[in-house]
Design a protein around this motif. Structure first.
Motif, PDB file in Angstrom:
ATOM      1  N   ALA A 148       0.807  -1.226   0.000  1.00 12.68           N
ATOM      2  CA  ALA A 148       0.000   0.000   0.000  1.00 12.68           C
ATOM      3  C   ALA A 148       0.836   1.270   0.000  1.00 12.68           C
ATOM      4  CB  ALA A 148      -0.928   0.008   1.216  1.00 12.68           C
ATOM      5  N   THR A 149       2.145   1.163   0.272  1.00 19.71           N
ATOM      6  CA  THR A 149       2.938   2.374   0.512  1.00 19.71           C
ATOM      7  C   THR A 149       3.008   3.305  -0.699  1.00 19.71           C
ATOM      8  OG1 THR A 149       4.972   1.163  -0.034  1.00 19.71           O
ATOM      9  CG2 THR A 149       4.346   1.298   2.298  1.00 19.71           C
ATOM     10  N   SER A 150       3.113   2.746  -1.899  1.00 21.60           N
ATOM     11  CA  SER A 150       3.204   3.611  -3.086  1.00 21.60           C
ATOM     12  C   SER A 150       1.941   4.437  -3.264  1.00 21.60           C
ATOM     13  CB  SER A 150       3.477   2.775  -4.336  1.00 21.60           C
ATOM     14  OG  SER A 150       2.411   1.871  -4.570  1.00 21.60           O
ATOM     15  N   TYR A 151       0.787   3.869  -2.923  1.00 19.72           N
ATOM     16  CA  TYR A 151      -0.475   4.601  -3.028  1.00 19.72           C
ATOM     17  C   TYR A 151      -0.574   5.682  -1.955  1.00 19.72           C
ATOM     18  CZ  TYR A 151      -1.559   0.611  -5.985  1.00 19.72           C
ATOM     19  OH  TYR A 151      -1.524  -0.345  -6.961  1.00 19.72           O
ATOM     20  N   LEU A 152      -0.121   5.350  -0.751  1.00 20.21           N
ATOM     21  CA  LEU A 152      -0.129   6.348   0.325  1.00 20.21           C
ATOM     22  C   LEU A 152       0.736   7.543  -0.063  1.00 20.21           C
ATOM     23  CD1 LEU A 152       0.178   3.975   3.420  1.00 20.21           C
ATOM     24  CD2 LEU A 152      -1.855   5.272   2.732  1.00 20.21           C
ATOM     25  N   LEU A 153       1.887   7.271  -0.679  1.00 20.16           N
ATOM     26  CA  LEU A 153       2.752   8.368  -1.133  1.00 20.16           C
ATOM     27  C   LEU A 153       2.070   9.208  -2.213  1.00 20.16           C
ATOM     28  CD1 LEU A 153       6.355   6.848  -1.399  1.00 20.16           C
ATOM     29  CD2 LEU A 153       5.539   8.536   0.229  1.00 20.16           C
ATOM     30  N   THR A 154       1.415   8.527  -3.130  1.00 22.12           N
ATOM     31  CA  THR A 154       0.720   9.238  -4.217  1.00 22.12           C
ATOM     32  C   THR A 154      -0.327  10.194  -3.672  1.00 22.12           C
ATOM     33  OG1 THR A 154       1.062   7.402  -5.750  1.00 22.12           O
ATOM     34  CG2 THR A 154      -0.716   8.947  -6.262  1.00 22.12           C
ATOM     35  N   TYR A 155      -1.041   9.753  -2.634  1.00 20.26           N
ATOM     36  CA  TYR A 155      -2.130  10.560  -2.091  1.00 20.26           C
ATOM     37  C   TYR A 155      -1.639  11.760  -1.286  1.00 20.26           C
ATOM     38  CZ  TYR A 155      -5.233   6.822  -3.610  1.00 20.26           C
ATOM     39  OH  TYR A 155      -5.926   5.911  -4.374  1.00 20.26           O
ATOM     40  N   LEU A 156      -0.325  11.836  -1.033  1.00 23.11           N
ATOM     41  CA  LEU A 156       0.200  13.021  -0.354  1.00 23.11           C
ATOM     42  C   LEU A 156       0.076  14.269  -1.223  1.00 23.11           C
ATOM     43  CD1 LEU A 156       3.438  11.720   1.452  1.00 23.11           C
ATOM     44  CD2 LEU A 156       1.098  11.886   2.321  1.00 23.11           C
ATOM     45  N   SER A 157      -0.085  14.089  -2.495  1.00 24.54           N
ATOM     46  CA  SER A 157      -0.251  15.238  -3.399  1.00 24.54           C
ATOM     47  C   SER A 157      -1.720  15.526  -3.678  1.00 24.54           C
ATOM     48  CB  SER A 157       0.491  14.988  -4.714  1.00 24.54           C
ATOM     49  OG  SER A 157      -0.019  13.814  -5.347  1.00 24.54           O
ATOM     50  N   GLY A 158      -2.618  14.923  -2.897  1.00 26.99           N
ATOM     51  CA  GLY A 158      -4.054  15.124  -3.102  1.00 26.99           C
ATOM     52  C   GLY A 158      -4.547  16.451  -2.566  1.00 26.99           C
ATOM     53  N   GLN A 184      11.709   0.248   0.845  1.00 31.27           N
ATOM     54  CA  GLN A 184      10.787   0.382  -0.282  1.00 31.27           C
ATOM     55  C   GLN A 184      10.417   1.839  -0.537  1.00 31.27           C
ATOM     56  OE1 GLN A 184       7.802  -2.643  -1.112  1.00 31.27           O
ATOM     57  NE2 GLN A 184       6.212  -1.110  -0.792  1.00 31.27           N
ATOM     58  N   LEU A 185      10.271   2.606   0.533  1.00 28.98           N
ATOM     59  CA  LEU A 185       9.807   3.985   0.385  1.00 28.98           C
ATOM     60  C   LEU A 185      10.842   4.897  -0.279  1.00 28.98           C
ATOM     61  CD1 LEU A 185       7.996   4.519   3.800  1.00 28.98           C
ATOM     62  CD2 LEU A 185       6.940   4.593   1.537  1.00 28.98           C
ATOM     63  N   LEU A 186      12.110   4.655  -0.024  1.00 31.05           N
ATOM     64  CA  LEU A 186      13.135   5.547  -0.580  1.00 31.05           C
ATOM     65  C   LEU A 186      13.127   5.555  -2.102  1.00 31.05           C
ATOM     66  CD1 LEU A 186      16.022   4.968   1.970  1.00 31.05           C
ATOM     67  CD2 LEU A 186      14.728   7.073   1.607  1.00 31.05           C
ATOM     68  N   PRO A 187      13.208   4.404  -2.778  1.00 30.47           N
ATOM     69  CA  PRO A 187      13.133   4.452  -4.251  1.00 30.47           C
ATOM     70  C   PRO A 187      11.757   4.858  -4.768  1.00 30.47           C
ATOM     71  CG  PRO A 187      13.216   2.176  -3.474  1.00 30.47           C
ATOM     72  CD  PRO A 187      13.486   3.035  -2.286  1.00 30.47           C
ATOM     73  N   GLN A 188      10.724   4.703  -3.941  1.00 30.05           N
ATOM     74  CA  GLN A 188       9.386   5.141  -4.359  1.00 30.05           C
ATOM     75  C   GLN A 188       9.238   6.661  -4.316  1.00 30.05           C
ATOM     76  OE1 GLN A 188       6.738   2.952  -1.780  1.00 30.05           O
ATOM     77  NE2 GLN A 188       6.543   1.239  -3.207  1.00 30.05           N
TER      78      GLN A 188
END
Length: 446
Positions: A148-158, A184-188
């Motif tokens: 789920a982490t990549s989606y959580l990061l994406t939603y930070l720009s919401g 995982q979060l660093l390269p994401q």
């Protein structure tokens, strides 16, 4: 402890270097305790205390979890789908149900599908389910959230500040729990995502971001793998901006980012860069502002409104000055000694930190002690010797030891201002009596 040698005195069996080493060990232990206290303090967002106490009537089994997921995914009515996720979320407040959930094949995939749906209420409830999982005391539960982490990061720009806040706290909880998550979060792209998010005008978002960032910075691999990327971004400038005193200063936000700055400084990766960004002057202005606030509240008989911010600012100043003569010189150039002394009456915790910073300056040698005395320092130390707190008095004695070592004239001034009487009250205190007797001998025979 102290004895004369060549017209000066020194610590017997405990020279200045030994004194410095002992203090660094004490501070390391304090920092470790602070880090561990912060490390275990995951954040949990729930709508109300009532909801937190509600829970569920019975522990959900696999069949009930599957039923809730199926209803949330395929229900014919929006309210029905949302209610299914609400029930699941309440179930996920229990460790047993969390463990059952992550063992259930396809459960996380279904939850992520709901998180990425085009219905805002379902997205929010799915995110709340993930948040409950992120708060688990079991590392395996946190690692199950990796997809789920990549989606959580994406939603930070919401656009929804509430949703962004929830995602940040969830990421912070996951970061602190698992190195696999951090890898995982660093390269994401978590660093650029946080750098963009830190420009938010919403205080709740900034406070959540400060929490997530502090969890990232305190990771054991942070000095090598994380902090260089942070320093290479715009984040440090924004952190310092959010610590700058003024009407827009938010105590909650400032405390979170003070923790962030604390971890960066302790890493010793590139403190010079922080100074070029104005770290010391920002902290100086912040402490001046807080010292003025202390004076105003004392005059009005009120309590300080920002009690937690003051110790954090002093910790940062301590970390900067501990091993750096140049930072100590800057502190003196900013005329921060008197404002620091004004903070001594605030609390025992603040007093110890102020005295520790002043010890950092004094231990740098005669030229630095000449900037500390003559002046109000000696009178302030006489006041702190009247404190009942052993740690405050002990730190005062340490500062006097350094001052007398490098400025012998100060010992005579101490004698003339009834310093011996101030020491007498601590003669029988087991933790202090050796240092007290050494100072008495120094003042009388030095």
């Amino acid at each position: 402890m102290w004895r004369q040698q060549q017209g000066r005195f020194r610590l017997v069996g405990c020279g200045v270097e030994e004194l410095r080493r002992c203090r660094r060990e004490r501070e390391a232990a304090l920092r470790k305790a602070r880090r561990e206290r912060q490390l275990v303090s995951k954040r949990l967002l729930r709508e109300s205390a009532l909801e937190e106490a509600e829970g569920v009537a019975a522990i959900l089994g696999e069949a009930e979890i599957q039923q809730f997921l199926q209803l949330a995914q395929q229900g014919t009515e929006g309210k029905q789908r949302e209610k299914a996720l609400v029930n699941l979320r309440r179930g996920l407040q229990h460790l047993e149900i969390q463990q059952t959930f992550i063992r259930l094949e396809g459960s996380m995939r279904t939850l992520i599908g709901l998180l990425t749906s085009n219905q805002a209420l379902l997205q929010l409830e799915a995110a709340r389910c993930l948040h409950e999982l992120s708060h688990s005391e079991q590392p395996a539960v946190a690692e199950a959230c990796l997809p789920a982490t990549s989606y959580l990061l994406t939603y930070l720009s919401g656009h929804s500040s509430d949703f962004i806040e929830l995602c940040l706290y969830t990421l912070g909880n996951l970061i602190v729990e698992s190195e696999a998550v951090r890898r995982q979060l660093l390269p994401q792209g978590i660093v650029p995502a946080l750098a963009a998010c830190i420009q938010s005008p919403h205080m709740a978002v900034l406070e959540a971001l400060g929490y997530a960032l502090s969890q990232l910075l305190q990771a054991k691999e942070a000095p090598e793998k994380i902090i260089p990327s942070i320093l290479g971004s715009a984040i440090p400038q924004h952190v310092l901006r959010l610590l700058h005193p003024g009407p827009k200063l938010s105590p909650g936000v400032a405390v979170e980012f003070a923790w962030c700055l604390h971890y960066i400084i302790c890493s010793q990766v590139n403190n010079a860069l922080l100074i070029t960004h104005g770290a010391l002057s920002t902290l100086g202005l912040l402490l001046l502002d807080l010292a003025a606030a202390v004076q105003r509240t004392e005059d009005a008989g009120l309590e300080l409104k920002q009690p937690s911010l003051l110790p954090e600012g002093l910790w940062l100043l301590n970390n900067l000055t501990a091993n750096s003569p140049s930072f100590c010189t800057s502190l003196l150039s900013l005329d921060l000694i008197e404002p620091l002394l004004q903070l001594l009456p605030v609390s025992n915790v603040v007093s110890v930190l102020v005295l520790t910073v002043l010890c950092n300056v004094a231990e740098k040698g005669p030229a630095y002690c000449q900037r500390l005395w003559p002046g109000p320092l000696l009178l302030s130390l006489l006041d702190t010797l009247a404190f009942s707190d052993t740690e405050v008095v002990g730190q005062s004695l340490e500062l006097l030891q350094l001052l007398f070592l490098y400025q012998p004239e100060a010992a005579q001034a101490f004698l003339q201002q009834s310093g011996l009487q101030a020491l007498e009250r601590h003669e029988e205190e087991a933790q202090l009596q050796h240092r007290v007797r050494a100072l008495q001998e120094t003042v009388l025979h030095g």
